[in-house]
Design a protein around this motif. Structure first.
Motif, PDB file in Angstrom:
ATOM      1  N   ILE A 112      -1.391   1.098  -1.688  1.00 14.00           N
ATOM      2  CA  ILE A 112       0.052   1.485  -0.959  1.00 14.00           C
ATOM      3  C   ILE A 112      -0.374   2.086   0.416  1.00 14.00           C
ATOM      4  O   ILE A 112      -1.568   2.685   0.804  1.00 14.00           O
ATOM      5  CB  ILE A 112       0.477   2.878  -1.546  1.00 14.00           C
ATOM      6  N   HIS A 144      -2.929   6.544  -4.186  1.00 16.37           N
ATOM      7  CA  HIS A 144      -1.877   5.888  -4.791  1.00 16.37           C
ATOM      8  C   HIS A 144      -0.461   6.513  -4.430  1.00 16.37           C
ATOM      9  O   HIS A 144       0.635   5.886  -4.782  1.00 16.37           O
ATOM     10  CB  HIS A 144      -2.085   5.929  -6.522  1.00 16.37           C
ATOM     11  N   THR A 166       0.448  -3.330  -7.931  1.00 13.79           N
ATOM     12  CA  THR A 166       1.934  -3.558  -7.404  1.00 13.79           C
ATOM     13  C   THR A 166       3.227  -2.834  -8.111  1.00 13.79           C
ATOM     14  O   THR A 166       3.894  -2.229  -7.414  1.00 13.79           O
ATOM     15  CB  THR A 166       2.044  -5.136  -7.283  1.00 13.79           C
ATOM     16  N   GLN A 217       2.741  -0.233  -9.769  1.00 11.66           N
ATOM     17  CA  GLN A 217       2.613   1.247  -9.379  1.00 11.66           C
ATOM     18  C   GLN A 217       3.278   1.580  -8.052  1.00 11.66           C
ATOM     19  O   GLN A 217       4.087   2.537  -7.757  1.00 11.66           O
ATOM     20  CB  GLN A 217       1.465   1.796  -9.464  1.00 11.66           C
ATOM     21  N   GLU A 218       3.121   0.605  -7.130  1.00 10.69           N
ATOM     22  CA  GLU A 218       3.347   0.912  -5.777  1.00 10.69           C
ATOM     23  C   GLU A 218       4.967   0.788  -5.555  1.00 10.69           C
ATOM     24  O   GLU A 218       5.559   1.644  -5.106  1.00 10.69           O
ATOM     25  CB  GLU A 218       2.695  -0.341  -4.858  1.00 10.69           C
ATOM     26  N   ARG A 219       5.581  -0.191  -6.241  1.00 11.73           N
ATOM     27  CA  ARG A 219       7.054  -0.485  -6.489  1.00 11.73           C
ATOM     28  C   ARG A 219       7.605   0.690  -6.895  1.00 11.73           C
ATOM     29  O   ARG A 219       8.557   1.296  -6.487  1.00 11.73           O
ATOM     30  CB  ARG A 219       7.346  -1.694  -7.001  1.00 11.73           C
ATOM     31  N   LYS A 241       7.686   3.695  -4.640  1.00 14.33           N
ATOM     32  CA  LYS A 241       8.865   3.472  -3.700  1.00 14.33           C
ATOM     33  C   LYS A 241      10.252   3.812  -4.097  1.00 14.33           C
ATOM     34  O   LYS A 241      11.036   4.267  -3.517  1.00 14.33           O
ATOM     35  CB  LYS A 241       8.742   1.759  -3.105  1.00 14.33           C
ATOM     36  N   SER A 275       7.866  -6.680  -8.436  1.00 16.05           N
ATOM     37  CA  SER A 275       6.345  -7.014  -8.385  1.00 16.05           C
ATOM     38  C   SER A 275       6.133  -8.384  -8.873  1.00 16.05           C
ATOM     39  O   SER A 275       5.457  -9.136  -8.134  1.00 16.05           O
ATOM     40  CB  SER A 275       5.593  -5.856  -9.257  1.00 16.05           C
TER      41      SER A 275
END
Ligand code: PMP
Length: 448
Positions: free
Chosen positions: A2, A27, A395, A397-399, A402, A444
């Motif tokens: 991230i 993260h 990805t 986790q990142e989405r 967000k 993702s």
């Protein structure tokens, strides 16, 4: 990874000044302003669902009313905040409460050691305890396990990347195969993994050429947490209890993450109806504040005065919040909620698994749930499963972040999305979490 929001001056200071060993901020690059229940608000007033819960610590979510009141009461009554291991009425009440949540067979025959308030210190104490009592030296541990970040606990943990720059960890730790059905260590699966693992372990215990001299104990998580939310088969747990009991090897259950209702029973070993010799409890038992205890059969109590000391073993605030949390769980049927929400999570995640090839495995126990993310373009293993895909998990986790969901990854290759919501998560919140998760999975996959 991230992207860090360097426009936030507080984050900038953290990024520049806090140790390179920092972990979660990599993260979750935000600054938390306040939190209540499972909702966390950052300094930009963005609101998140928290499925990390302080790595499984916040049984009742953030700042539960009974926890806040317990802290206020301690302060109002001028209870000393720091007491080493001296007695206070609060400490004795907390001890009694802990004994009361044990299975009946243990209630009147156990002793308790208050530890420096981390799970790892509890594990260290447990190993000292059994070494003293048995005069044994080898420790039996499991592949994929996690027991802490001190050098002795790392010696007993599976993860290699964290050990690679450390020489001379604790010797005499021997790793046995955990019954990880989806990635069967024997390449068999099909419901046979646990049985083969148990047979293998029993053979090791009896083999005069096993290379393992005089074990002092066997340490196991009934659901491997950091290892990827992998539940041990119930029959397997009964088997390892039987074989260790028959050979006089103390069975140490690391309940640091699984304990205090997380799996739908107060202690996770209760699913198997077994009685361990030693239980390590931390995280949730402190009701949000630092606390760690080892509970053990009294015949093991053979260590000398001061054998395991530590300055911060008398955290009265943690005792008060722990006591309030244990009572709340008992009196409000919180474990019924764990079971109901667990079913809801599994139903939702199993539906996702049917829809998306990228979701390889959905597993866990209670509200300790893992989703193993795979790579459908990779080569299948001999069990017909695609390889783990840490990149996609990162990805997702990142989405999720967000989209307003805090969720940790773990397991081999960091390919497992780990759901650890508060035990008090509501039906509505569970539905919201599942919906954000699905949205993030879809986004993702399309980004890959
Ligand atoms: N044992 C288990 C099973 C754990 O999950 C953890 C922490 N994740 C530990 C021990 C170590 O606890 P701590 O980080 O408080 O030292």
């Amino acid at each position: 990874m991230i992207e860090l929001n360097m426009e936030n001056p507080l984050l900038k200071i953290q990024t520049e000044k806090e140790s390179n060993a920092k972990s979660y901020p990599r993260h979750f690059p935000f600054v938390i302003k306040k939190a209540k229940g499972m909702m966390v608000t950052d300094t930009e007033d963005k609101i998140f669902y928290d499925c990390l819960s302080g790595a499984g610590t916040l049984a009742l979510g953030h700042n539960h009313d009974v926890v806040v009141k317990a802290i206020e009461d301690v302060l109002k009554q001028q209870i000393p905040l720091h007491t080493l291991d001296l007695a206070t009425p609060l400490k004795i009440e907390f001890m009694q409460e802990i004994f009361s949540i044990l299975p009946e067979a243990l209630r009147d025959t156990t002793k308790i050691q208050f530890c420096g308030p981390t799970g790892a210190d509890g594990v260290e104490a447990a190993i000292k305890l059994v070494k003293n009592a048995t005069k044994g030296k080898s420790i039996l541990a499991f592949q994929g396990s996690y027991h802490g970040s001190t050098q002795a606990t790392m010696s007993m943990s599976g993860n290699l990347s964290k050990k690679q720059h450390l020489q001379s960890l604790l010797p005499d730790v021997h790793f046995l195969p955990f019954p990880y059905e989806y990635r069967c260590p024997f390449g068999v699966g099909e419901g046979k993994t646990a049985q083969i693992s148990a047979q293998y372990i029993e053979n090791v215990l009896d083999d005069c050429e096993s290379g393992i001299a005089s074990p002092c104990g066997m340490i196991v998580e009934t659901v491997q947490g950091e290892g990827g939310s992998i539940p041990a088969d119930i029959e397997w747990l009964k088997e390892i209890r039987r074989m260790t009991a028959e050979r006089g090897i103390p069975l140490i259950i690391d309940e640091v993450q699984t304990g205090i209702g997380r799996t739908g029973e107060m202690f996770s070993f209760e699913h198997a109806g077994i009685i361990p010799d030693v239980i390590i409890s931390s995280k949730a038992i402190g009701g949000s504040l630092p606390m760690s205890v080892v509970i053990y059969k009294e015949e093991l109590d053979q260590w000398n005065p001061g054998a395991h000391i530590g300055t911060f073993r008398g955290n009265q605030l943690g005792m008060a919040t722990g006591l309030a949390t244990l009572r709340y769980i008992k009196e409000n049927q919180v474990m019924d909620n764990v079971k109901a929400r667990s079913e809801q999570f599994f139903a939702g995640l199993n539906t996702l698994q049917e829809k998306y090839e990228e979701i390889g495995d959905v597993r866990g126990r209670g509200l300790m749930i893992g989703v193993e993310v795979v790579h459908p373009q990779g080569n299948k293993d001999r069990l017909g499963h695609y390889p783990p895909c840490g990149k996609l998990a990162a990805t997702i986790q990142e989405r999720c972040f967000k989209n307003g969901l805090i969720i940790e990854v773990g397991g081999r290759h960091s390919a497992v999305m780990r759901f650890l919501p508060p035990l008090t998560i509501t039906e509505q919140e569970t539905a919201e979490v599942l919906s954000i998760f699905e949205k993030s999975v879809m986004e993702s996959i399309s980004m890959l």
